[in-house]
Write a protein that holds these residues in place. Structure first.
Motif, short mmCIF file in Angstrom:
data_model
loop_
_atom_site.label_atom_id
_atom_site.label_comp_id
_atom_site.label_asym_id
_atom_site.label_seq_id
_atom_site.Cartn_x
_atom_site.Cartn_y
_atom_site.Cartn_z
N GLY A 78 0.78 -1.22 0.00
CA GLY A 78 0.00 0.00 0.00
C GLY A 78 0.82 1.28 0.00
O GLY A 78 0.25 2.37 0.01
N TRP A 79 2.13 1.17 0.00
CA TRP A 79 3.00 2.35 -0.08
C TRP A 79 3.40 2.57 -1.53
O TRP A 79 3.54 1.62 -2.30
CB TRP A 79 4.24 2.16 0.79
N ASP A 80 3.61 3.82 -1.93
CA ASP A 80 4.03 4.13 -3.29
C ASP A 80 5.47 3.72 -3.55
O ASP A 80 5.80 3.24 -4.63
CB ASP A 80 3.88 5.63 -3.59
N GLN A 81 6.33 3.96 -2.57
CA GLN A 81 7.75 3.63 -2.70
C GLN A 81 8.26 3.11 -1.36
O GLN A 81 7.83 3.59 -0.31
CB GLN A 81 8.59 4.86 -3.04
N VAL A 82 9.19 2.18 -1.41
CA VAL A 82 9.89 1.70 -0.22
C VAL A 82 11.37 1.63 -0.58
O VAL A 82 11.74 0.99 -1.56
CB VAL A 82 9.38 0.32 0.24
N LEU A 83 12.19 2.33 0.20
CA LEU A 83 13.63 2.40 -0.06
C LEU A 83 14.40 1.90 1.15
O LEU A 83 14.00 2.15 2.29
CB LEU A 83 14.05 3.85 -0.33
N ASP A 84 15.52 1.24 0.91
CA ASP A 84 16.43 0.83 1.98
C ASP A 84 17.70 1.64 1.87
O ASP A 84 18.34 1.67 0.81
CB ASP A 84 16.73 -0.67 1.90
N LEU A 85 18.06 2.33 2.96
CA LEU A 85 19.22 3.22 3.01
C LEU A 85 20.02 2.93 4.28
O LEU A 85 19.58 2.15 5.13
CB LEU A 85 18.77 4.68 3.06
N THR A 86 21.14 3.61 4.43
CA THR A 86 21.86 3.63 5.70
C THR A 86 22.14 5.07 6.08
O THR A 86 22.19 5.96 5.22
CB THR A 86 23.19 2.85 5.63
N THR A 106 11.11 13.72 19.89
CA THR A 106 12.44 13.17 19.63
C THR A 106 12.42 11.68 19.91
O THR A 106 11.54 11.17 20.62
CB THR A 106 13.52 13.84 20.51
N LEU A 107 13.40 10.98 19.33
CA LEU A 107 13.51 9.54 19.51
C LEU A 107 14.93 9.23 19.95
O LEU A 107 15.90 9.59 19.26
CB LEU A 107 13.18 8.82 18.20
N GLN A 108 15.06 8.59 21.10
CA GLN A 108 16.36 8.20 21.66
C GLN A 108 16.79 6.88 21.03
O GLN A 108 16.04 5.91 21.05
CB GLN A 108 16.24 8.06 23.17
N LEU A 109 17.99 6.85 20.45
CA LEU A 109 18.51 5.63 19.85
C LEU A 109 19.12 4.72 20.91
O LEU A 109 19.48 5.17 22.00
CB LEU A 109 19.57 5.98 18.80
N LEU A 110 19.26 3.44 20.58
CA LEU A 110 19.87 2.49 21.50
C LEU A 110 21.37 2.73 21.63
O LEU A 110 21.93 2.62 22.72
CB LEU A 110 19.62 1.06 21.02
N ALA A 111 22.01 3.06 20.52
CA ALA A 111 23.45 3.29 20.51
C ALA A 111 23.79 4.14 19.28
O ALA A 111 23.10 4.07 18.26
CB ALA A 111 24.21 1.97 20.45
N PRO A 112 24.85 4.94 19.37
CA PRO A 112 25.25 5.71 18.19
C PRO A 112 25.87 4.79 17.14
O PRO A 112 26.32 3.69 17.46
CB PRO A 112 26.29 6.69 18.74
N GLY A 113 25.88 5.27 15.89
CA GLY A 113 26.54 4.51 14.83
C GLY A 113 25.67 4.38 13.60
O GLY A 113 24.64 5.04 13.45
N VAL A 114 26.10 3.51 12.71
CA VAL A 114 25.40 3.29 11.44
C VAL A 114 24.10 2.55 11.71
O VAL A 114 24.05 1.60 12.49
CB VAL A 114 26.30 2.51 10.46
N HIS A 115 23.05 3.03 11.06
CA HIS A 115 21.73 2.42 11.16
C HIS A 115 21.19 2.16 9.76
O HIS A 115 21.45 2.92 8.83
CB HIS A 115 20.74 3.36 11.87
N HIS A 116 20.45 1.07 9.64
CA HIS A 116 19.67 0.84 8.43
C HIS A 116 18.42 1.69 8.54
O HIS A 116 17.90 1.90 9.63
CB HIS A 116 19.26 -0.63 8.31
N ALA A 117 17.93 2.15 7.40
CA ALA A 117 16.69 2.93 7.36
C ALA A 117 15.84 2.42 6.22
O ALA A 117 16.28 2.40 5.07
CB ALA A 117 17.00 4.41 7.16
N ARG A 118 14.64 1.99 6.54
CA ARG A 118 13.67 1.63 5.51
C ARG A 118 12.66 2.78 5.47
O ARG A 118 12.01 3.08 6.47
CB ARG A 118 12.99 0.31 5.84
#
Length: 149
Positions: A78-86, A106-118
């Motif tokens: 049901g989404w027009d586009q879905v992208l996977d990034l970092t 705001t959203l507190q992350l578990l740890a700093p560093g590289v994250h995947h983003a969908r």
């Protein structure tokens, strides 16, 4: 099995057709990420995500989710586009307009560093129809899911 850790439901002012998911510290600016030539929807890198809307001057709804591992893929029909990034992020993030108007949450992350983003975006056909300076709310919708790389 992956688990949803936290989520925020927010809105952000789209200006010049863009907005960002940005580190609260603002030591690195997502607006400085290189923009691809041609049509694009999102880029990720140091400091967060630069997101390109289907229209200018409006308020999309945005849900940002933090997962411990890759979220299930069955949530994206049901989404027009879905992208996977970092992207590389520090401890806390928020939505922001290109002229630094902040989202409410705001959203507190578990740890700093590289994250995947969908990144999923919907209602783009209706969004394209919005006139410049319409400042309509809730037409375009976004889902941004993050998890540690």
């Amino acid at each position: 099995m992956s688990r949803l850790i936290a989520a925020i439901d927010d809105t952000v002012e789209v200006e010049y057709g863009q907005f960002v998911l940005q580190e609260v510290s603002m030591n690195r600016n997502s607006l400085a990420l290189p923009v691809p030539t041609g049509s694009w929807t999102a880029v990720g890198g140091a400091g967060g995500l630069l997101l390109h809307s289907a229209a200018t001057d409006h308020y999309p709804t945005v849900r940002v989710e933090l997962w411990d591992y890759s979220p299930p893929n069955d949530q994206h029909s049901g989404w027009d586009q879905v992208l996977d990034l970092t992207c590389d992020l520090t401890s806390e993030i928020r939505l922001q307009s290109v002229t630094a108007t902040f989202g409410e949450h705001t959203l507190q992350l578990l740890a700093p560093g590289v994250h995947h983003a969908r990144v999923a975006v919907g209602n783009q056909r209706d969004t394209v129809e919005l006139g410049e300076g319409s400042f309509e709310a809730g037409v375009e919708r976004w889902l941004i899911q993050l998890w540690p790389a």
